[in-house]
Motif scaffolding. Structure first.
Motif, PDB file in Angstrom:
ATOM      1  N   ASP A   1       0.806  -1.214   0.000  1.00 19.14           N
ATOM      2  CA  ASP A   1       0.000   0.000   0.000  1.00 19.14           C
ATOM      3  C   ASP A   1       0.841   1.267   0.000  1.00 19.14           C
ATOM      4  O   ASP A   1       0.389   2.312  -0.440  1.00 19.14           O
ATOM      5  CB  ASP A   1      -0.920   0.036   1.228  1.00 19.14           C
ATOM      6  CG  ASP A   1      -1.963  -1.063   1.189  1.00 19.14           C
ATOM      7  OD1 ASP A   1      -2.363  -1.475   0.086  1.00 19.14           O
ATOM      8  OD2 ASP A   1      -2.386  -1.519   2.277  1.00 19.14           O
ATOM      9  N   GLU A   2       2.068   1.176   0.519  1.00 22.91           N
ATOM     10  CA  GLU A   2       2.903   2.365   0.661  1.00 22.91           C
ATOM     11  C   GLU A   2       4.355   2.050   0.297  1.00 22.91           C
ATOM     12  O   GLU A   2       4.828   0.945   0.535  1.00 22.91           O
ATOM     13  CB  GLU A   2       2.875   2.854   2.111  1.00 22.91           C
ATOM     14  CG  GLU A   2       1.506   3.212   2.622  1.00 22.91           C
ATOM     15  CD  GLU A   2       1.520   3.524   4.110  1.00 22.91           C
ATOM     16  OE1 GLU A   2       2.616   3.704   4.676  1.00 22.91           O
ATOM     17  OE2 GLU A   2       0.436   3.585   4.692  1.00 22.91           O
ATOM     18  N   GLN A   3       5.039   3.062  -0.232  1.00 20.32           N
ATOM     19  CA  GLN A   3       6.450   2.889  -0.591  1.00 20.32           C
ATOM     20  C   GLN A   3       7.303   2.517   0.613  1.00 20.32           C
ATOM     21  O   GLN A   3       8.252   1.751   0.479  1.00 20.32           O
ATOM     22  CB  GLN A   3       7.002   4.175  -1.210  1.00 20.32           C
ATOM     23  CG  GLN A   3       6.801   4.249  -2.686  1.00 20.32           C
ATOM     24  CD  GLN A   3       7.616   5.361  -3.291  1.00 20.32           C
ATOM     25  OE1 GLN A   3       8.787   5.533  -2.974  1.00 20.32           O
ATOM     26  NE2 GLN A   3       6.995   6.110  -4.179  1.00 20.32           N
ATOM     27  N   GLU A   4       6.968   3.069   1.771  1.00 19.70           N
ATOM     28  CA  GLU A   4       7.764   2.791   2.961  1.00 19.70           C
ATOM     29  C   GLU A   4       7.806   1.290   3.256  1.00 19.70           C
ATOM     30  O   GLU A   4       8.817   0.764   3.707  1.00 19.70           O
ATOM     31  CB  GLU A   4       7.228   3.552   4.183  1.00 19.70           C
ATOM     32  CG  GLU A   4       7.398   5.057   4.092  1.00 19.70           C
ATOM     33  CD  GLU A   4       6.400   5.735   3.150  1.00 19.70           C
ATOM     34  OE1 GLU A   4       5.269   5.222   2.947  1.00 19.70           O
ATOM     35  OE2 GLU A   4       6.765   6.788   2.595  1.00 19.70           O
ATOM     36  N   LEU A   5       6.696   0.615   3.004  1.00 19.81           N
ATOM     37  CA  LEU A   5       6.649  -0.835   3.229  1.00 19.81           C
ATOM     38  C   LEU A   5       7.578  -1.567   2.267  1.00 19.81           C
ATOM     39  O   LEU A   5       8.179  -2.572   2.626  1.00 19.81           O
ATOM     40  CB  LEU A   5       5.216  -1.354   3.080  1.00 19.81           C
ATOM     41  CG  LEU A   5       4.197  -0.816   4.086  1.00 19.81           C
ATOM     42  CD1 LEU A   5       2.794  -1.275   3.724  1.00 19.81           C
ATOM     43  CD2 LEU A   5       4.559  -1.236   5.501  1.00 19.81           C
ATOM     44  N   ILE A   6       7.717  -1.047   1.060  1.00 21.48           N
ATOM     45  CA  ILE A   6       8.614  -1.641   0.066  1.00 21.48           C
ATOM     46  C   ILE A   6      10.059  -1.460   0.514  1.00 21.48           C
ATOM     47  O   ILE A   6      10.855  -2.391   0.511  1.00 21.48           O
ATOM     48  CB  ILE A   6       8.398  -0.982  -1.322  1.00 21.48           C
ATOM     49  CG1 ILE A   6       6.983  -1.262  -1.823  1.00 21.48           C
ATOM     50  CG2 ILE A   6       9.444  -1.471  -2.320  1.00 21.48           C
ATOM     51  CD1 ILE A   6       6.549  -0.368  -2.962  1.00 21.48           C
ATOM     52  N   GLN A   7      10.389  -0.255   0.904  1.00 23.20           N
ATOM     53  CA  GLN A   7      11.767   0.064   1.276  1.00 23.20           C
ATOM     54  C   GLN A   7      12.208  -0.643   2.554  1.00 23.20           C
ATOM     55  O   GLN A   7      13.391  -0.823   2.781  1.00 23.20           O
ATOM     56  CB  GLN A   7      11.925   1.577   1.399  1.00 23.20           C
ATOM     57  CG  GLN A   7      11.792   2.250   0.037  1.00 23.20           C
ATOM     58  CD  GLN A   7      11.663   3.747   0.107  1.00 23.20           C
ATOM     59  OE1 GLN A   7      11.150   4.299   1.068  1.00 23.20           O
ATOM     60  NE2 GLN A   7      12.124   4.420  -0.941  1.00 23.20           N
ATOM     61  N   ASP A   8      11.246  -1.061   3.381  1.00 24.10           N
ATOM     62  CA  ASP A   8      11.571  -1.767   4.626  1.00 24.10           C
ATOM     63  C   ASP A   8      11.921  -3.234   4.406  1.00 24.10           C
ATOM     64  O   ASP A   8      12.413  -3.891   5.322  1.00 24.10           O
ATOM     65  CB  ASP A   8      10.398  -1.689   5.612  1.00 24.10           C
ATOM     66  CG  ASP A   8      10.222  -0.287   6.180  1.00 24.10           C
ATOM     67  OD1 ASP A   8      11.172   0.522   6.065  1.00 24.10           O
ATOM     68  OD2 ASP A   8       9.141  -0.010   6.729  1.00 24.10           O
ATOM     69  N   GLN A   9      11.677  -3.749   3.210  1.00 21.00           N
ATOM     70  CA  GLN A   9      11.921  -5.164   2.935  1.00 21.00           C
ATOM     71  C   GLN A   9      13.408  -5.423   2.705  1.00 21.00           C
ATOM     72  O   GLN A   9      14.092  -4.620   2.096  1.00 21.00           O
ATOM     73  CB  GLN A   9      11.140  -5.607   1.690  1.00 21.00           C
ATOM     74  CG  GLN A   9       9.644  -5.416   1.796  1.00 21.00           C
ATOM     75  CD  GLN A   9       9.044  -6.235   2.906  1.00 21.00           C
ATOM     76  OE1 GLN A   9       9.319  -7.415   3.048  1.00 21.00           O
ATOM     77  NE2 GLN A   9       8.213  -5.607   3.723  1.00 21.00           N
ATOM     78  N   SER A  10      13.885  -6.567   3.165  1.00 18.25           N
ATOM     79  CA  SER A  10      15.300  -6.900   2.974  1.00 18.25           C
ATOM     80  C   SER A  10      15.501  -8.005   1.930  1.00 18.25           C
ATOM     81  O   SER A  10      16.605  -8.214   1.462  1.00 18.25           O
ATOM     82  CB  SER A  10      15.925  -7.329   4.304  1.00 18.25           C
ATOM     83  OG  SER A  10      15.242  -8.454   4.819  1.00 18.25           O
TER      84      SER A  10
END
Length: 154
Positions: free
Chosen positions: A75-84
């Motif tokens: 839903d949000e870019q922040e969730l994408i960037q938090d993935q490793s």
């Protein structure tokens, strides 16, 4: 690293290998502009008008053809960037039949139309929408920036 899976589920519109190269460039440039540095996976499916109409009806409740559908995983870019790990960003479904029609209608190349639809869909996968006039302006500016930077002009 970016992984783009292309699935061709239509036989009406022929396309060259250069089209795949353009899609890869649009996807890469969109991620670069948005400062997404994760390992990303995107699936792009080419369909005809009949199939996209059915998908539009099933997933959006709209019984009509459309040019592109986006199925984001986040839903949000922040969730994408938090993935490793590798991030499966989502799916893009493009009606090549509709893209061809629109390219003629708008007076530009088929490749430019598919590139625009890809950029448009990528921004949906990254959490953008065109649900208000202001959001539409933001999204359109971002889409055009990607295409301008790649030299994909009208």
């Amino acid at each position: 690293m970016i992984h783009v899976d292309i699935i061709n589920n239509q036989s009406l519109i022929k396309y060259e290998d250069g089209m795949i190269e353009i899609l890869n460039k649009v996807i890469s440039k969109t991620l670069e502009i948005e400062d997404i540095n994760n390992e990303i996976e995107v699936c792009v499916s080419f369909v005809d008008n009949a199939e996209i109409k059915e998908l539009n009806k099933n997933f959006r409740g709209k019984d009509k053809e459309t040019d592109v559908l986006s199925f984001p995983q986040y839903d949000e870019q922040e969730l994408i960037q938090d993935q490793s790990n590798i991030v499966a960003l989502g799916d893009i479904v493009i009606s090549l039949e509709k893209a061809k029609e629109q390219a003629i209608e708008y007076g530009h190349s088929f490749e430019r139309e598919v590139a625009f639809l890809t950029a448009h869909s990528m921004y949906h996968l990254l959490g953008y929408d065109h649900d208000t006039e202001e959001n539409t302006k933001i999204m359109r500016k971002k889409e055009e920036t990607v295409l301008d930077l790649l030299g994909i002009l009208r």
